[in-house]
Design a protein around this motif. Structure first.
Motif: not given
Ligand code: PGA
Length: 250
Positions: A170-191
């Protein structure tokens, strides 16, 4: 309540003169922001950025730090040097460093220790490649990166560290993770942080999203439970766009 951190990552852009111009343009646009506003700039721009940001709430950071205090490391910069130049933050383990400059999870850990020792606030980057996502090992990848980055880091220091989840695709590509994809991984990191340090640290640590975050998609991403800010590349080079993102972080 976590205080959001919106950090620009200028990468290899802007001379000191351009730095002053851009920060002067940004200052009024981000005044009164309710998040922490940071600009991570090339080493040679730090002094100019600190000068230009005076009288505003914009904090200045670096894009890398060496793990040693001083010595024969041609081309590298130490934590004390960054601190003396007025930097308060430092990006560690950006995927471009990992991809093009041989950065490993172990050097990320060493640099994190150096940043903490120098009294800088680290922004530790983790993220999977497209291949890893397609193999369905995204969570395993970021969990391993996080665990190694935080090896031998105390609870108190972990609490003051910022993590940036940046999917490489997603970096510099214009392709963003969806809100859900990003939140899911951020949540996993928090775990993972909860596993290592317990719920208290997991609840208070700031976890950003980065990767083509822009003036249009920032609000949706930042509204998610586990996304506490952004690490912004391209859009941080445009005062108006960066300000929209900053003002979306409430
Ligand atoms: P981008 O970069 O916003 O241009 O995708 C983000 C980053 O690399 O930190």
């Amino acid at each position: 309540m976590r205080k959001y951190v919106i950090a620009g990552n200028w990468k290899m852009n802007n001379t000191p003169a351009q730095t002053k111009e851009l920060i002067n343009e940004m200052k009024p646009l981000v005044a009164g922001a309710s998040c922490e506003v940071v600009l991570c700039v090339p080493f040679v721009d730090i002094a100019a950025a600190v000068e230009a940001a005076k009288g505003s709430d914009i904090k200045i950071g670096a894009e890398n730090i060496h793990w040693a205090e001083s010595g024969a490391f041609t081309g590298e910069i130490s934590g004390d040097m960054l601190k003396a130049a007025g930097a308060e933050y430092v990006i560690i383990g950006h995927s471009e460093r990992r991809q093009y400059f041989g950065e490993t999870d172990d050097t990320v850990n060493a640099r994190l220790k150096a940043a903490i020792a120098a009294g800088l606030t680290p922004i530790v980057c983790v993220g999977e490649t497209l291949e890893q996502r397609e193999k369905n090992i995204t969570v395993e990848t970021v969990a391993m990166q996080t665990k190694i980055a935080f090896r031998d880091i105390s609870t108190a220091d972990a609490k003051n560290t910022v993590i940036a989840y940046e999917p490489v695709w997603a970096i510099g590509t214009g392709k963003t993770a969806t809100d859900e994809q990003a939140d899911e991984v951020n949540g996993a990191i928090r775990n993972v942080i909860a596993e290592i340090y317990g719920k208290d640290v997991a609840d208070s640590i700031v976890i950003q999203y980065g990767g083509s975050m822009n003036a249009k998609n920032a609000e949706g991403l930042l509204a998610k439970e586990h996304i506490d800010g952004g690490l912004i590349g391209g859009a941080s080079l445009k005062a108006q766009d960066f300000a929209v993102i900053v003002n979306a972080a409430k």
